[in-house]
Design a protein around this motif. Sequence first.
Motif, PDB file in Angstrom:
ATOM      1  N   ILE A  11       0.839  -1.203   0.000  1.00 44.49           N
ATOM      2  CA  ILE A  11       0.000   0.000   0.000  1.00 44.49           C
ATOM      3  C   ILE A  11       0.874   1.253   0.000  1.00 44.49           C
ATOM      4  O   ILE A  11       0.584   2.236  -0.704  1.00 44.49           O
ATOM      5  CB  ILE A  11      -0.938  -0.015   1.228  1.00 44.49           C
ATOM      6  CG1 ILE A  11      -1.928  -1.174   1.108  1.00 44.49           C
ATOM      7  CG2 ILE A  11      -1.686   1.303   1.345  1.00 44.49           C
ATOM      8  CD1 ILE A  11      -2.787  -1.373   2.340  1.00 44.49           C
ATOM      9  N   TYR A  12       1.969   1.220   0.775  1.00 42.60           N
ATOM     10  CA  TYR A  12       2.885   2.371   0.805  1.00 42.60           C
ATOM     11  C   TYR A  12       3.520   2.603  -0.572  1.00 42.60           C
ATOM     12  O   TYR A  12       3.669   3.754  -1.005  1.00 42.60           O
ATOM     13  CB  TYR A  12       3.973   2.130   1.848  1.00 42.60           C
ATOM     14  CG  TYR A  12       5.064   3.184   1.828  1.00 42.60           C
ATOM     15  CD1 TYR A  12       4.849   4.450   2.375  1.00 42.60           C
ATOM     16  CD2 TYR A  12       6.306   2.913   1.251  1.00 42.60           C
ATOM     17  CE1 TYR A  12       5.836   5.416   2.346  1.00 42.60           C
ATOM     18  CE2 TYR A  12       7.299   3.877   1.216  1.00 42.60           C
ATOM     19  CZ  TYR A  12       7.058   5.130   1.772  1.00 42.60           C
ATOM     20  OH  TYR A  12       8.043   6.094   1.729  1.00 42.60           O
ATOM     21  N   GLU A  13       3.878   1.525  -1.263  1.00 42.01           N
ATOM     22  CA  GLU A  13       4.471   1.668  -2.595  1.00 42.01           C
ATOM     23  C   GLU A  13       3.481   2.314  -3.562  1.00 42.01           C
ATOM     24  O   GLU A  13       3.884   3.067  -4.457  1.00 42.01           O
ATOM     25  CB  GLU A  13       4.907   0.302  -3.121  1.00 42.01           C
ATOM     26  CG  GLU A  13       6.140  -0.269  -2.416  1.00 42.01           C
ATOM     27  CD  GLU A  13       6.553  -1.607  -2.988  1.00 42.01           C
ATOM     28  OE1 GLU A  13       5.773  -2.169  -3.788  1.00 42.01           O
ATOM     29  OE2 GLU A  13       7.645  -2.082  -2.648  1.00 42.01           O
ATOM     30  N   LEU A  14       2.194   2.024  -3.381  1.00 50.12           N
ATOM     31  CA  LEU A  14       1.190   2.648  -4.240  1.00 50.12           C
ATOM     32  C   LEU A  14       1.104   4.150  -4.002  1.00 50.12           C
ATOM     33  O   LEU A  14       0.809   4.918  -4.928  1.00 50.12           O
ATOM     34  CB  LEU A  14      -0.175   2.005  -4.002  1.00 50.12           C
ATOM     35  CG  LEU A  14      -0.456   0.696  -4.752  1.00 50.12           C
ATOM     36  CD1 LEU A  14      -1.800   0.128  -4.328  1.00 50.12           C
ATOM     37  CD2 LEU A  14      -0.418   0.908  -6.257  1.00 50.12           C
ATOM     38  N   TRP A  59      -0.536  -0.345 -12.734  1.00 47.82           N
ATOM     39  CA  TRP A  59      -1.532  -1.408 -12.810  1.00 47.82           C
ATOM     40  C   TRP A  59      -1.005  -2.707 -12.240  1.00 47.82           C
ATOM     41  O   TRP A  59      -1.762  -3.491 -11.645  1.00 47.82           O
ATOM     42  CB  TRP A  59      -1.977  -1.604 -14.256  1.00 47.82           C
ATOM     43  CG  TRP A  59      -2.858  -0.505 -14.760  1.00 47.82           C
ATOM     44  CD1 TRP A  59      -2.553   0.446 -15.700  1.00 47.82           C
ATOM     45  CD2 TRP A  59      -4.189  -0.210 -14.328  1.00 47.82           C
ATOM     46  NE1 TRP A  59      -3.612   1.309 -15.874  1.00 47.82           N
ATOM     47  CE2 TRP A  59      -4.636   0.927 -15.046  1.00 47.82           C
ATOM     48  CE3 TRP A  59      -5.058  -0.801 -13.403  1.00 47.82           C
ATOM     49  CZ2 TRP A  59      -5.898   1.469 -14.868  1.00 47.82           C
ATOM     50  CZ3 TRP A  59      -6.314  -0.258 -13.220  1.00 47.82           C
ATOM     51  CH2 TRP A  59      -6.716   0.856 -13.959  1.00 47.82           C
ATOM     52  N   LEU A  60       0.300  -2.972 -12.403  1.00 49.83           N
ATOM     53  CA  LEU A  60       0.883  -4.199 -11.868  1.00 49.83           C
ATOM     54  C   LEU A  60       0.821  -4.206 -10.342  1.00 49.83           C
ATOM     55  O   LEU A  60       0.475  -5.226  -9.727  1.00 49.83           O
ATOM     56  CB  LEU A  60       2.338  -4.337 -12.339  1.00 49.83           C
ATOM     57  CG  LEU A  60       3.089  -5.571 -11.828  1.00 49.83           C
ATOM     58  CD1 LEU A  60       2.386  -6.843 -12.283  1.00 49.83           C
ATOM     59  CD2 LEU A  60       4.538  -5.553 -12.320  1.00 49.83           C
ATOM     60  N   LYS A  61       1.145  -3.056  -9.725  1.00 47.56           N
ATOM     61  CA  LYS A  61       1.106  -2.973  -8.262  1.00 47.56           C
ATOM     62  C   LYS A  61      -0.322  -3.121  -7.749  1.00 47.56           C
ATOM     63  O   LYS A  61      -0.565  -3.784  -6.737  1.00 47.56           O
ATOM     64  CB  LYS A  61       1.701  -1.644  -7.795  1.00 47.56           C
ATOM     65  CG  LYS A  61       3.214  -1.532  -7.976  1.00 47.56           C
ATOM     66  CD  LYS A  61       3.723  -0.205  -7.453  1.00 47.56           C
ATOM     67  CE  LYS A  61       5.230  -0.095  -7.610  1.00 47.56           C
ATOM     68  NZ  LYS A  61       5.746   1.210  -7.094  1.00 47.56           N
ATOM     69  N   ILE A  62      -1.273  -2.496  -8.455  1.00 43.11           N
ATOM     70  CA  ILE A  62      -2.673  -2.600  -8.045  1.00 43.11           C
ATOM     71  C   ILE A  62      -3.159  -4.043  -8.160  1.00 43.11           C
ATOM     72  O   ILE A  62      -3.821  -4.566  -7.254  1.00 43.11           O
ATOM     73  CB  ILE A  62      -3.547  -1.663  -8.897  1.00 43.11           C
ATOM     74  CG1 ILE A  62      -3.195  -0.200  -8.621  1.00 43.11           C
ATOM     75  CG2 ILE A  62      -5.025  -1.919  -8.626  1.00 43.11           C
ATOM     76  CD1 ILE A  62      -3.920   0.786  -9.511  1.00 43.11           C
ATOM     77  N   ALA A  63      -2.828  -4.697  -9.269  1.00 39.18           N
ATOM     78  CA  ALA A  63      -3.249  -6.087  -9.478  1.00 39.18           C
ATOM     79  C   ALA A  63      -2.643  -7.007  -8.422  1.00 39.18           C
ATOM     80  O   ALA A  63      -3.315  -7.902  -7.898  1.00 39.18           O
ATOM     81  CB  ALA A  63      -2.856  -6.546 -10.877  1.00 39.18           C
ATOM     82  N   THR A  64      -1.363  -6.786  -8.104  1.00 43.49           N
ATOM     83  CA  THR A  64      -0.693  -7.609  -7.095  1.00 43.49           C
ATOM     84  C   THR A  64      -1.331  -7.419  -5.722  1.00 43.49           C
ATOM     85  O   THR A  64      -1.568  -8.389  -4.993  1.00 43.49           O
ATOM     86  CB  THR A  64       0.799  -7.248  -7.020  1.00 43.49           C
ATOM     87  OG1 THR A  64       1.401  -7.459  -8.302  1.00 43.49           O
ATOM     88  CG2 THR A  64       1.514  -8.121  -5.992  1.00 43.49           C
ATOM     89  N   LEU A  65      -1.632  -6.169  -5.375  1.00 45.60           N
ATOM     90  CA  LEU A  65      -2.254  -5.880  -4.080  1.00 45.60           C
ATOM     91  C   LEU A  65      -3.632  -6.534  -3.987  1.00 45.60           C
ATOM     92  O   LEU A  65      -3.953  -7.172  -2.966  1.00 45.60           O
ATOM     93  CB  LEU A  65      -2.368  -4.369  -3.882  1.00 45.60           C
ATOM     94  CG  LEU A  65      -3.085  -3.904  -2.609  1.00 45.60           C
ATOM     95  CD1 LEU A  65      -2.333  -4.375  -1.377  1.00 45.60           C
ATOM     96  CD2 LEU A  65      -3.244  -2.386  -2.601  1.00 45.60           C
TER      97      LEU A  65
END
Length: 254
Positions: free
Chosen positions: A193-196, A202-208
């Motif tokens: 969440i902090y990285e976001l 989109w990759l970070k959102i999908a992974t989260l």
Amino acid sequence: MKIDWDRRTCARKGHVTYAPDDPRLRVRLHAQTALGDVWRCLRCGDFALGEPHGSGPASEAPLVPRGKVLRDLFILRFLAIERAVRGVFIVLVAVAVWKFSNSQDAVRRLFDEYLDVLRPVFRHFHYDLDHSPVVGTIQKTFGYKHSTLLIVAGLLLAYALIEIIEAVGLWYAKRWAEYLTVVATAAFLPLEIYELTEHVSWLKIATLVLNILAVLYIALTKRLFGLRGGHRAFEAERQSASLLEVEESAGVMV
């Protein structure tokens, strides 16, 4: 379209038949045809030609995963593959960091040379490489100490090991792996969440989203940490899924 997990698995692995000693159950699971004896599959309920795979007391019949249990196993193995792929990728990153730490100056010179060559090309497309976040991040890594990079490589390897252990345990549906997956995945959610907040992709959102769904799904469906009745309710659900036990209940009621 609803998936028939029982027949799908039997088509791939074959039927599982059992001959119980109790005559009341035996007659419900056995039949004679012109081609020979047939026994009812404990998984899909269809009759299969040939000798049973086992025999004995009903209490010693194999507990065959059926229905919802098979669906859960399919999802767990999907997560296992995802964890294994991620683990291998992190190992490769750790090796790259380790090699970079041993040849930091040479890599910096090579990077600067390629940057000088690519700078006019990107300028032609109105993109300033000198103010690129990616280039800036790479340049910052050149300032890290050799010992710091070794620590980073070690931490990455430890993280990769956890991912691979999770993958093996989830593939074989081990309960300890389900606990490990939920705890380890939930522990890294605040970092994701902090990285976001730093940079959205989109990759970070999908992974989260995938990790949140994995934590909720495993914790609830496997009744971890006492949820929905805990381990006792989970085992009772597994036992009730046995076709042989269903047949035994039906036989007693007759």
